[in-house]
Design an enzyme around this catalytic site. Sequence first.
Site, mmCIF file in Angstrom:
data_model
loop_
_atom_site.group_PDB
_atom_site.id
_atom_site.type_symbol
_atom_site.label_atom_id
_atom_site.label_comp_id
_atom_site.label_asym_id
_atom_site.label_seq_id
_atom_site.Cartn_x
_atom_site.Cartn_y
_atom_site.Cartn_z
ATOM 1 N N SER A 135 9.539 -5.476 -5.733
ATOM 2 C CA SER A 135 9.494 -6.016 -4.364
ATOM 3 C C SER A 135 8.295 -5.410 -3.660
ATOM 4 C CB SER A 135 10.769 -5.625 -3.615
ATOM 5 O OG SER A 135 10.565 -5.727 -2.217
ATOM 6 N N TYR A 170 17.074 0.652 -0.798
ATOM 7 C CA TYR A 170 16.551 -0.546 -1.472
ATOM 8 C C TYR A 170 15.082 -0.347 -1.861
ATOM 9 C CZ TYR A 170 15.016 -5.318 -2.383
ATOM 10 O OH TYR A 170 14.477 -6.441 -2.975
#
Length: 267
Positions: free
Chosen positions: A143, A156
């Site tokens: 990501s 995350y």
Amino acid sequence: MTMTIIRPRALVTGASAGIGRVYAEHLARTGHDLVLVARRADRLQALADEFGQAHRVEVEILPADLGTREGVEAVASRLAADPAVDMLINNAGYAARGRVAELDFEALEAMLQVNVLALSRLSSAAMAQMIAAGRGTIINIASGTAFMQMPGNAGYGASKNYVLAFTRHMQLEAEGTGVRVQLLVPGVIATDFHAVAGNDLANFPPERVMSAEDLVVASLRALEMDETICIPSLPEIRDWDAYVEAEARVAAGVSRDRVAPRYHNGG
Ligand SMILES: NC(=O)C1=CN([C@@H]2O[C@H](COP(=O)(O)OP(=O)(O)OC[C@H]3O[C@@H](n4cnc5c(N)ncnc54)[C@H](OP(=O)(O)O)[C@@H]3O)[C@@H](O)[C@H]2O)C=CC1
Ligand SMILES: N[C@@H](C=O)C(=O)O
């Protein structure tokens, strides 16, 4: 005489929605048999029926919760037992957010199980099988947040930093084996991911949001171009090269027999 058609076979995790679903559709369209993994078996079955009919490929569903050890082992066993699987899309994942001082530790642990441990276990099973076969492709989904620090995103963001680092090690270990390992770095992609994370996608400026379709096309195009890192919206890949060069300069300095001059008394 009967002719047996041997098609490439891809296993896609998180295939029931979003980016994984789009990978599955593209791969079916280009003649891959599929093994679809996610928790929602009804969705997987609907996609299997749709893709099987539209593209005349074999689509198997393997419902599994990658947040559990049993679920991960079921998929790892499938990878280990089937040398015909020559592509793994390690895509399943989600964001459990929260500031460090208020962390829900159970939620963090559950997310790390999927984003980190399942991805590692499946990478390992696929690498072993593919190295033995001398060919194969693994795509791991990181990501853009791996390059950013944002309050509430420590867990995350760190999980995707793990994917970044783990995959770059895999790339080193895959050299000369015939196995390709792609690191895909999506930015903000228009999927259910944001609703699952408790955010509204509409809060992002539209110019920052890419479709899952464009993301997947770029990833598959990067494979054809032999690009091992795919950052679809990064205008200049030399910015990634500069990042790696800066990292190498830091790496060259982190292990010496003396401290740097700025720590000496009196400077
Ligand atoms: N959308 C974005 O902006 C970005 C997404 N990413 C990454 O892309 C990947 C895919 O996300 P995206 O498609 O956007 O999100 P979606 O929420 O649309 O899809 C997530 C997929 O992961 C599956 N999944 C989630 N938890 C589990 C579990 N415990 N076991 C098995 N499967 C699971 C879901 O299936 P089911 O619920 O049926 O189990 C679903 O198929 C993730 O790794 C995410 O971190 C990275 C950067 C940006
Ligand atoms: N890039 C997205 C997730 O990984 C986000 O910014 O939410």
